[in-house]
Design a protein around this motif. Structure first.
Motif, PDB file in Angstrom:
ATOM      1  N   UNK A   1       0.800  -1.230   0.000  1.00  0.00           N
ATOM      2  CA  UNK A   1       0.000   0.000   0.000  1.00  0.00           C
ATOM      3  C   UNK A   1       0.829   1.275   0.000  1.00  0.00           C
ATOM      4  N   UNK A   2       2.074   1.199   0.452  1.00  0.00           N
ATOM      5  CA  UNK A   2       2.879   2.401   0.639  1.00  0.00           C
ATOM      6  C   UNK A   2       4.171   2.391  -0.176  1.00  0.00           C
TER       7      UNK A   2
ATOM      8  N   UNK B   1      22.270   2.430   4.842  1.00  0.00           N
ATOM      9  CA  UNK B   1      21.006   1.695   4.722  1.00  0.00           C
ATOM     10  C   UNK B   1      21.229   0.198   4.908  1.00  0.00           C
ATOM     11  N   UNK B   2      20.400  -0.415   5.768  1.00  0.00           N
ATOM     12  CA  UNK B   2      20.429  -1.866   5.915  1.00  0.00           C
ATOM     13  C   UNK B   2      19.063  -2.367   6.369  1.00  0.00           C
ATOM     14  N   UNK B   3      18.876  -3.672   6.302  1.00  0.00           N
ATOM     15  CA  UNK B   3      17.615  -4.280   6.703  1.00  0.00           C
ATOM     16  C   UNK B   3      17.721  -4.734   8.154  1.00  0.00           C
ATOM     17  N   UNK B   4      16.846  -4.192   9.005  1.00  0.00           N
ATOM     18  CA  UNK B   4      16.783  -4.589  10.417  1.00  0.00           C
ATOM     19  C   UNK B   4      15.311  -4.752  10.781  1.00  0.00           C
ATOM     20  N   UNK B   5      15.017  -5.771  11.530  1.00  0.00           N
ATOM     21  CA  UNK B   5      13.641  -6.040  11.933  1.00  0.00           C
ATOM     22  C   UNK B   5      12.711  -6.101  10.711  1.00  0.00           C
ATOM     23  N   UNK B   6      13.270  -6.580   9.587  1.00  0.00           N
ATOM     24  CA  UNK B   6      12.553  -6.720   8.316  1.00  0.00           C
ATOM     25  C   UNK B   6      12.079  -5.379   7.744  1.00  0.00           C
ATOM     26  N   UNK B   7      12.726  -4.294   8.151  1.00  0.00           N
ATOM     27  CA  UNK B   7      12.379  -2.948   7.684  1.00  0.00           C
ATOM     28  C   UNK B   7      13.658  -2.219   7.271  1.00  0.00           C
ATOM     29  N   UNK B   8      13.560  -1.247   6.351  1.00  0.00           N
ATOM     30  CA  UNK B   8      14.731  -0.443   6.002  1.00  0.00           C
ATOM     31  C   UNK B   8      15.122   0.450   7.182  1.00  0.00           C
ATOM     32  N   UNK B   9      16.355   0.281   7.625  1.00  0.00           N
ATOM     33  CA  UNK B   9      16.853   1.009   8.789  1.00  0.00           C
ATOM     34  C   UNK B   9      18.061   1.835   8.355  1.00  0.00           C
ATOM     35  N   UNK B  10      18.176   3.037   8.902  1.00  0.00           N
ATOM     36  CA  UNK B  10      19.217   3.964   8.476  1.00  0.00           C
ATOM     37  C   UNK B  10      20.034   4.410   9.686  1.00  0.00           C
TER      38      UNK B  10
ATOM     39  N   UNK C   1      21.691   3.568  15.015  1.00  0.00           N
ATOM     40  CA  UNK C   1      20.399   3.718  14.355  1.00  0.00           C
ATOM     41  C   UNK C   1      19.864   5.141  14.526  1.00  0.00           C
ATOM     42  N   UNK C   2      19.408   5.699  13.407  1.00  0.00           N
ATOM     43  CA  UNK C   2      18.822   7.044  13.428  1.00  0.00           C
ATOM     44  C   UNK C   2      17.324   6.971  13.143  1.00  0.00           C
ATOM     45  N   UNK C   3      16.950   6.343  11.999  1.00  0.00           N
ATOM     46  CA  UNK C   3      15.537   6.224  11.618  1.00  0.00           C
ATOM     47  C   UNK C   3      15.271   4.858  10.987  1.00  0.00           C
ATOM     48  N   UNK C   4      14.001   4.487  10.969  1.00  0.00           N
ATOM     49  CA  UNK C   4      13.574   3.251  10.319  1.00  0.00           C
ATOM     50  C   UNK C   4      12.229   3.511   9.644  1.00  0.00           C
ATOM     51  N   UNK C   5      12.052   2.956   8.444  1.00  0.00           N
ATOM     52  CA  UNK C   5      10.781   3.058   7.740  1.00  0.00           C
ATOM     53  C   UNK C   5       9.893   1.907   8.207  1.00  0.00           C
ATOM     54  N   UNK C   6       8.668   2.240   8.607  1.00  0.00           N
ATOM     55  CA  UNK C   6       7.733   1.236   9.121  1.00  0.00           C
ATOM     56  C   UNK C   6       6.418   1.312   8.341  1.00  0.00           C
ATOM     57  N   UNK C   7       5.978   0.158   7.845  1.00  0.00           N
ATOM     58  CA  UNK C   7       4.695   0.090   7.138  1.00  0.00           C
ATOM     59  C   UNK C   7       3.603  -0.397   8.072  1.00  0.00           C
ATOM     60  N   UNK C   8       2.528   0.354   8.124  1.00  0.00           N
ATOM     61  CA  UNK C   8       1.360  -0.025   8.902  1.00  0.00           C
ATOM     62  C   UNK C   8       0.147  -0.034   7.981  1.00  0.00           C
ATOM     63  N   UNK C   9      -0.934  -0.561   8.470  1.00  0.00           N
ATOM     64  CA  UNK C   9      -2.146  -0.651   7.649  1.00  0.00           C
ATOM     65  C   UNK C   9      -2.660   0.733   7.258  1.00  0.00           C
ATOM     66  N   UNK C  10      -2.660   1.665   8.220  1.00  0.00           N
ATOM     67  CA  UNK C  10      -3.259   2.971   7.980  1.00  0.00           C
ATOM     68  C   UNK C  10      -2.274   4.053   7.541  1.00  0.00           C
ATOM     69  N   UNK C  11      -0.972   3.795   7.663  1.00  0.00           N
ATOM     70  CA  UNK C  11       0.005   4.814   7.298  1.00  0.00           C
ATOM     71  C   UNK C  11       1.400   4.208   7.159  1.00  0.00           C
ATOM     72  N   UNK C  12       2.293   4.978   6.528  1.00  0.00           N
ATOM     73  CA  UNK C  12       3.717   4.669   6.473  1.00  0.00           C
ATOM     74  C   UNK C  12       4.389   5.599   7.479  1.00  0.00           C
ATOM     75  N   UNK C  13       5.325   5.062   8.262  1.00  0.00           N
ATOM     76  CA  UNK C  13       5.971   5.889   9.286  1.00  0.00           C
ATOM     77  C   UNK C  13       7.477   5.941   9.096  1.00  0.00           C
ATOM     78  N   UNK C  14       8.035   7.061   9.495  1.00  0.00           N
ATOM     79  CA  UNK C  14       9.475   7.202   9.639  1.00  0.00           C
ATOM     80  C   UNK C  14       9.689   7.374  11.135  1.00  0.00           C
ATOM     81  N   UNK C  15      10.264   6.346  11.759  1.00  0.00           N
ATOM     82  CA  UNK C  15      10.427   6.365  13.211  1.00  0.00           C
ATOM     83  C   UNK C  15      11.847   6.786  13.569  1.00  0.00           C
TER      84      UNK C  15
END
Length: 197
Positions: free
Chosen positions: A19-20, A38-47, A53-67
């Motif tokens: 979806x995102x 950039x690398x894969x951590x916790x099955x998500x793109x982590x930077x 670790x600074x940020x990670x991209x997270x996909x959710x049902x209702x939104x995409x997040x930059x944590x």
């Protein structure tokens, strides 16, 4: 900041239909433009920056997040960061539901990433909570029976201790709390948190 090359190991993440996908690709380019690795951590793109670790991209049902891993330390002058849950004190998210939102917040994303890098370089940390953990009676009983178990639990980071405390205390029945403690005991004895593998 120098642009970082895309890590080919993550190409599959940015090609799989979801979806995102468009928003994630746009976000990836913005983040890499800030010079993060950039690398894969916790099955998500982590930077990360300097292996932190600074940020990670997270996909959710209702939104995409930059944590942001240390998001609670950011000034958040634009008031766009969201708490990630009642039990999390450190991480904060930017949330997106369209490519337009990602593009609109591009200057804010870059500014916040630069601030997060400075926080990381300065070694700043969120102070642990001052309140004492309210440990369930069943856990205290387990400590009385097994001193090594008590020592292992006390050796965990405050965040890991709190994670277990929430997990154990959230069970309504005594038997469930006891079962959860018994199930988690080997993990605790290894010095690992509830989510660690």
């Amino acid at each position: 900041m120098a642009v970082t090359k895309k890590n080919p190991e993550l190409d599959h993440y940015f090609k799989e239909p979801n979806d995102w996908l468009k928003e994630a690709k746009k976000l990836r380019n913005i983040i890499l433009d800030c010079g993060l690795s950039e690398e894969l951590k916790w099955r998500q793109p982590c930077y990360s920056h300097d292996d932190k670790n600074i940020v990670i991209i997270q996909s959710f049902k209702k939104y995409l997040a930059l944590m942001f891993f240390k998001g609670s330390l950011l000034k958040d002058s634009k008031q766009v960061l969201h708490d990630i849950g009642a039990n999390s004190r450190v991480g904060r998210q930017l949330r997106f539901t369209s490519e337009t939102e990602v593009e609109k917040l591009k200057p804010v994303i870059k500014s916040y990433i630069k601030e997060a890098i400075k926080i990381s370089e300065a070694g700043l940390k969120v102070a642990p909570p001052s309140e004492q953990l309210d440990l369930p009676e069943e856990l205290l009983n387990a400590f009385k029976k097994d001193k090594a178990f008590k020592k292992a639990f006390e050796g965990l980071t405050p965040g890991r201790q709190r994670g277990y405390q929430i997990h154990f205390s959230s069970a309504k029945q005594v038997k469930t709390r006891e079962a959860r403690i018994e199930k988690c005991k080997p993990q605790i004895l290894k010095g690992k948190g509830l989510q660690d593998r």
